[in-house]
Design an enzyme around this catalytic site. Structure first.
Site, PDB file in Angstrom:
ATOM      1  N   ASP A   1       1.588   0.974   6.635  1.00  0.00           N
ATOM      2  CA  ASP A   1       2.904   1.411   5.979  1.00  0.00           C
ATOM      3  C   ASP A   1       2.829   2.422   5.200  1.00  0.00           C
ATOM      4  OD1 ASP A   1       5.810   1.346   6.166  1.00  0.00           O
ATOM      5  OD2 ASP A   1       5.556   0.083   4.316  1.00  0.00           O
TER       6      ASP A   1
ATOM      7  N   LYS B   1       6.335   8.062   9.548  1.00  0.00           N
ATOM      8  CA  LYS B   1       7.275   8.652   8.441  1.00  0.00           C
ATOM      9  C   LYS B   1       7.613   9.955   9.378  1.00  0.00           C
ATOM     10  CE  LYS B   1       6.308   5.320   5.727  1.00  0.00           C
ATOM     11  NZ  LYS B   1       5.563   3.997   6.263  1.00  0.00           N
TER      12      LYS B   1
ATOM     13  N   ASP C   1      -6.195  -0.737  -1.049  1.00  0.00           N
ATOM     14  CA  ASP C   1      -5.193   0.364  -1.840  1.00  0.00           C
ATOM     15  C   ASP C   1      -5.941   0.446  -3.340  1.00  0.00           C
ATOM     16  OD1 ASP C   1      -3.012   1.665  -3.194  1.00  0.00           O
ATOM     17  OD2 ASP C   1      -1.860   1.281  -1.514  1.00  0.00           O
TER      18      ASP C   1
ATOM     19  N   PRO D   1       2.465  -2.674  -3.054  1.00  0.00           N
ATOM     20  CA  PRO D   1       1.986  -3.501  -3.890  1.00  0.00           C
ATOM     21  C   PRO D   1       1.565  -5.054  -2.950  1.00  0.00           C
ATOM     22  CG  PRO D   1       4.508  -3.326  -3.875  1.00  0.00           C
ATOM     23  CD  PRO D   1       3.555  -2.316  -3.006  1.00  0.00           C
ATOM     24  N   GLY D   2       1.843  -5.128  -1.944  1.00  0.00           N
ATOM     25  CA  GLY D   2       1.262  -6.220  -1.347  1.00  0.00           C
ATOM     26  C   GLY D   2       2.338  -6.890  -0.380  1.00  0.00           C
ATOM     27  N   GLY D   3       3.622  -6.196  -0.073  1.00  0.00           N
ATOM     28  CA  GLY D   3       4.472  -7.081   0.807  1.00  0.00           C
ATOM     29  C   GLY D   3       3.878  -7.552   2.350  1.00  0.00           C
TER      30      GLY D   3
END
Length: 347
Positions: free
Chosen positions: A268, A298, A230, A212-214
């Site tokens: 990420d 991951k 995205d 969401p844009g962090g």
């Protein structure tokens, strides 16, 4: 007679066996590595120093160790605060530390002590202050560590530059800001701080899998123009920023069509680590020489060391790998920082 250093290595509790295995493989049969707590192990070998271990952790890299100190004393678990403070002062005097240094106290595993880190810090700091020393919590050349472990109170001394982290046991604590969009921001903030990364004060940044844009918010806060890639939506607060360009595309489709040259690229995304690494190799073709790339891998739970090494090998060529470590906010991830080389990326 040579005094053999007992170098205490801290790691995430679930990753301690991996940290131990990395140390065993890298330092060979002469080194003895044994766990001493839920998050700690000791490595010893003839002539081995904390500086050598720190250098190998950075250069190899060894990704699961995240803090080092050299054991100077181990007090019984029933030691009271006065005894701990007196032992800390004795260790400082014996090491002939400068008058100002850092004091860091933490707990490893479940604590059965009648006091906590804050009380221990206060007792030790008071004893040191009465003896003419000044302590801070960080940002000094040397650090005195005190760890409350199930087997006793461990005291350690080390140069901060050889400690891997300037936080107690490598346990970075970040506070949630008013404008924070997601907890994933902690991962990028920790990487920037722990590795001392300097982002360009302008230019173009690419955030792959941005929603969401962090991470996009952090990059904008550093003065970069951000291409946020995205198919999902960004936080509505970012839509008002004209320096953020949201492209509702998959990362692969964007890289096939993009002609912009970027100064920073981050990733990420939740995906297989090898696929994520291959994506960053493709992204290298869109980066300026010297551009930074930051990716979280991951790792999962199977063949972790083999997978990490394979991913780092893939990055070598288009990039120079600068850092790779499991940071506190990573959980089952590795943060990798690389720099785009001048050589062309592999086709």
């Amino acid at each position: 007679m040579f005094h053999e250093q007992r170098i205490v290595v801290s790691a995430a509790e679930e990753s301690l066996p991996l940290a131990i295995r990395e140390l065993e493989l890298d330092f060979g049969p002469e080194a003895k590595v044994e766990p001493i707590g839920p998050e700690m192990a000791v490595i010893t070998a003839p002539g081995l120093t904390a500086q050598e271990v720190a250098d190998r952790c950075e250069a190899a890299p060894l990704v699961f160790p995240r803090h080092l100190t050299v054991e100077t004393a181990l007090l019984d678990a029933d030691a009271d605060l006065d005894r701990i403070a007196e032992a800390a002062l004795a260790a400082v005097r014996q090491a002939d530390l400068p008058k100002s240094f850092a004091l860091q106290v933490w707990v490893s595993g479940r604590s059965s002590y009648e006091f906590g880190p804050a009380a221990a810090f206060g007792a030790i700091a008071g004893e040191l202050d009465a003896a003419g020393y000044t302590v801070a919590k960080s940002r000094r050349d040397h650090v005195l560590s005190c760890c409350l472990t199930p087997r006793g109170v461990l005291l350690g001394l080390n140069e901060t530059r050889d400690s891997l982290s300037d936080w107690p046991g490598g346990g970075v604590r970040l506070s949630k800001g008013r404008d924070q969009i997601s907890r994933a921001e902690f991962k990028l903030e920790e990487a920037l701080g722990e590795f001392g990364l300097d982002l360009p004060k302008g230019g173009n940044a690419l955030d792959l899998g941005a929603a969401p844009g962090g991470w996009t918010r952090i990059l904008r806060g550093r003065g970069l123009r951000v291409w946020a890639v995205d198919p999902g939506d960004l936080d509505e607060r970012l839509s008002r920023d004209g320096q953020i360009k949201h492209l509702k595309l998959t990362a692969g489709r964007f890289l096939r069509s993009n002609r912009t040259v970027f100064d920073v690229a981050v990733n990420d995304m939740r995906m297989d680590p090898k696929l994520s690494t291959e994506l960053m190799v493709r992204a290298a073709e869109h980066l300026a020489p010297g551009a930074l790339a930051i990716v979280t891998l991951k790792t999962g739970s199977r063949e972790v060391l083999t997978t990490v090494q394979a991913c780092l090998a893939l990055l070598t060529g288009p990039y120079e790998v600068l850092h790779a470590r499991q940071l506190r906010h990573n959980r089952h991830e590795i943060t990798v920082v690389a720099r785009r080389t001048d050589a062309p990326a592999a086709a």
